[in-house]
Design a protein around this motif. Structure first.
Motif, PDB file in Angstrom:
ATOM      1  N   PHE A 175      -6.926  -6.348  14.007  1.00 29.29           N
ATOM      2  CA  PHE A 175      -6.819  -5.242  13.075  1.00 29.29           C
ATOM      3  C   PHE A 175      -5.347  -5.054  12.726  1.00 29.29           C
ATOM      4  O   PHE A 175      -4.476  -5.133  13.611  1.00 29.29           O
ATOM      5  N   ALA A 176      -5.073  -4.849  11.443  1.00 29.41           N
ATOM      6  CA  ALA A 176      -3.713  -4.581  11.000  1.00 29.41           C
ATOM      7  C   ALA A 176      -3.442  -3.091  11.121  1.00 29.41           C
ATOM      8  O   ALA A 176      -4.167  -2.265  10.563  1.00 29.41           O
ATOM      9  N   VAL A 177      -2.402  -2.727  11.868  1.00 29.26           N
ATOM     10  CA  VAL A 177      -2.087  -1.322  12.096  1.00 29.26           C
ATOM     11  C   VAL A 177      -0.581  -1.124  11.894  1.00 29.26           C
ATOM     12  O   VAL A 177       0.227  -1.931  12.337  1.00 29.26           O
ATOM     13  N   PRO A 178      -0.172  -0.062  11.192  1.00 36.04           N
ATOM     14  CA  PRO A 178       1.266   0.195  11.034  1.00 36.04           C
ATOM     15  C   PRO A 178       1.867   0.762  12.315  1.00 36.04           C
ATOM     16  O   PRO A 178       1.281   1.649  12.952  1.00 36.04           O
ATOM     17  N   VAL A 179       3.029   0.225  12.686  1.00 33.15           N
ATOM     18  CA  VAL A 179       3.699   0.679  13.905  1.00 33.15           C
ATOM     19  C   VAL A 179       5.177   0.919  13.600  1.00 33.15           C
ATOM     20  O   VAL A 179       5.752   0.291  12.711  1.00 33.15           O
ATOM     21  N   ALA A 180       5.760   1.847  14.347  1.00 36.87           N
ATOM     22  CA  ALA A 180       7.177   2.166  14.161  1.00 36.87           C
ATOM     23  C   ALA A 180       7.752   2.656  15.481  1.00 36.87           C
ATOM     24  O   ALA A 180       7.013   3.051  16.397  1.00 36.87           O
ATOM     25  N   GLY A 192       1.326   9.965   9.488  1.00 31.02           N
ATOM     26  CA  GLY A 192       0.116   9.301   9.026  1.00 31.02           C
ATOM     27  C   GLY A 192       0.386   8.433   7.813  1.00 31.02           C
ATOM     28  O   GLY A 192       1.536   8.318   7.350  1.00 31.02           O
ATOM     29  N   PRO A 193      -0.644   7.828   7.256  1.00 30.99           N
ATOM     30  CA  PRO A 193      -0.490   6.882   6.154  1.00 30.99           C
ATOM     31  C   PRO A 193       0.289   7.425   4.968  1.00 30.99           C
ATOM     32  O   PRO A 193       1.105   6.708   4.367  1.00 30.99           O
ATOM     33  N   ALA A 194       0.087   8.671   4.600  1.00 33.63           N
ATOM     34  CA  ALA A 194       0.752   9.217   3.413  1.00 33.63           C
ATOM     35  C   ALA A 194       2.262   9.329   3.588  1.00 33.63           C
ATOM     36  O   ALA A 194       2.993   9.459   2.601  1.00 33.63           O
ATOM     37  N   ASP A 195       2.731   9.302   4.840  1.00 35.13           N
ATOM     38  CA  ASP A 195       4.169   9.469   5.099  1.00 35.13           C
ATOM     39  C   ASP A 195       4.936   8.146   5.124  1.00 35.13           C
ATOM     40  O   ASP A 195       6.172   8.160   5.167  1.00 35.13           O
ATOM     41  N   GLY A 252      12.268  -0.082  10.247  1.00 37.79           N
ATOM     42  CA  GLY A 252      11.194   0.213   9.321  1.00 37.79           C
ATOM     43  C   GLY A 252       9.859   0.231  10.017  1.00 37.79           C
ATOM     44  O   GLY A 252       9.779   0.239  11.260  1.00 37.79           O
ATOM     45  N   VAL A 253       8.807   0.243   9.212  1.00 32.03           N
ATOM     46  CA  VAL A 253       7.429   0.246   9.723  1.00 32.03           C
ATOM     47  C   VAL A 253       6.851  -1.153   9.519  1.00 32.03           C
ATOM     48  O   VAL A 253       6.946  -1.721   8.424  1.00 32.03           O
ATOM     49  N   ALA A 254       6.245  -1.693  10.555  1.00 31.09           N
ATOM     50  CA  ALA A 254       5.663  -3.034  10.489  1.00 31.09           C
ATOM     51  C   ALA A 254       4.143  -2.949  10.551  1.00 31.09           C
ATOM     52  O   ALA A 254       3.585  -2.040  11.163  1.00 31.09           O
ATOM     53  N   LEU A 255       3.497  -3.917   9.904  1.00 33.25           N
ATOM     54  CA  LEU A 255       2.054  -4.089  10.078  1.00 33.25           C
ATOM     55  C   LEU A 255       1.852  -5.070  11.221  1.00 33.25           C
ATOM     56  O   LEU A 255       2.255  -6.231  11.133  1.00 33.25           O
ATOM     57  N   ARG A 272       1.626   3.720  16.964  1.00 31.05           N
ATOM     58  CA  ARG A 272       0.819   3.560  15.756  1.00 31.05           C
ATOM     59  C   ARG A 272       1.069   4.733  14.802  1.00 31.05           C
ATOM     60  O   ARG A 272       1.151   5.877  15.237  1.00 31.05           O
ATOM     61  N   VAL A 273       1.154   4.417  13.508  1.00 29.72           N
ATOM     62  CA  VAL A 273       1.428   5.445  12.506  1.00 29.72           C
ATOM     63  C   VAL A 273       0.237   5.638  11.585  1.00 29.72           C
ATOM     64  O   VAL A 273       0.305   6.400  10.633  1.00 29.72           O
TER      65      VAL A 273
END
Length: 311
Positions: A175-180, A192-195, A252-255, A272-273
């Motif tokens: 699963f692809a998840v944004p992380v920071a 969250g996603p909108a940010d 930055g934020v990575a997938l 996770r973001v």
């Protein structure tokens, strides 16, 4: 074109066979690497010697095997036909020699780098402890391992499992998840996603999902996530391992691939973001169909499945 075609000559069989085998060896290495220089380095001879061997092979067959251009060499149509035969033949020879070697059972594994570094290598001690008779060689490579050459026994590939002449079994869904980094999340108030567009988006191409695909998967407008002038804050890297290191350092934020990012999440270096989205591919255990039940390959497959079993 078959290798028996090389024997159509009036030259004594011993001399022809020796020269033909040397020429075929040079051809096989050059065909696989796309480079006379790489073949020469593997054989510890000069590029000129490789060129002469292949030129002799071309004269013997009456066919041009390579097209030579400014960026190297590529196989001609006749060369591709011959390469299919030599790949199988040299692969069979390599496997026969491996089976004849004494002592341990050698198992050569090629793995996607992010899977090798973040899941396989940290756990391999358990497998080796349970199977001391197996000599394991691991190559972390983004290239698609060619099973027929005999240089690899098992490939842990990323994809859809639809590869010809390969026994493939899915061992891990991704699963692809944004992380920071937590510090970046606090500073930019990433909840969250909108940010996410407040931060630089780290891109890795062509592996995994794109940011626009991820946005579509979570149900938000993908347009602001598209590559281009509208998304100015972005960092392009050539591997997922590098993208995770960049994210860890707050760039930055990575997938990332979940569950491969679990160690960073558990240690607190990343968080996770947003939610995860199924990727286009999974991790597959691949081997030659006829070797699926060889003891060493069967032992590795069973161990992987046991380690990855839920609970």
């Amino acid at each position: 074109m078959e290798m028996r075609d090389l024997l159509k000559s009036n030259e004594p069989a011993e001399g022809l066979t020796a020269r033909a085998l040397l020429a075929l060896q040079a051809f096989e290495l050059a065909a696989r690497a796309g480079s006379f220089k790489a073949a020469a380095e593997a054989l510890h001879i000069t590029s000129s010697a490789v060129s002469h061997r292949i030129a002799g092979l071309e004269r013997l067959l009456g066919e041009k095997l390579f097209e030579r251009g400014p960026r190297g060499v590529v196989l001609s149509s006749a060369g591709r036909l011959l390469a299919a035969t030599t790949g199988r033949a040299f692969g069979d020879l390599a496997r026969a020699l491996a089976r004849q070697s004494s002592g341990s059972r050698r198992l050569r594994v090629s793995a996607v780098p992010i899977f090798a570094s973040h899941w396989l290598l940290p756990r391999l001690g358990q497998f080796l402890g349970a199977h001391p008779e197996i000599e394991l060689q691991v190559e972390a490579s983004p290239r698609m391992a060619d099973m027929e050459t005999g240089l690899v026994d098992v490939a842990l590939r990323y994809g859809d499992g639809q590869w010809p002449d390969v026994a493939a079994e899915c061992v891990m869904d991704l699963f692809a998840v944004p992380v920071a980094a937590p510090a970046l999340m606090r500073r930019l108030k990433l909840r969250g996603p909108a940010d996410l567009l407040r931060a630089a988006l780290i891109r890795v191409s062509p592996f995994g999902l794109s940011w626009t695909e991820w946005a579509e998967g979570v149900g938000i407008d993908p347009a602001p996530f598209a590559r281009g002038p509208s998304q100015q804050k972005a960092l392009q890297l050539d591997g997922m391992g590098a993208s995770l290191r960049a994210a860890t350092h707050g760039l930055g934020v990575a997938l990332a691939f979940d569950p491969l990012v679990e160690s960073e999440i558990a240690s607190g270096t990343l968080a996770r973001v947003g939610p995860g989205v199924p990727t286009r591919g999974q991790i597959w255990f691949c081997c030659r169909p006829r070797e699926r039940n060889l003891p060493a390959i069967r032992a590795l497959r069973r161990w992987l499945k046991a380690e990855l079993a839920p609970g």
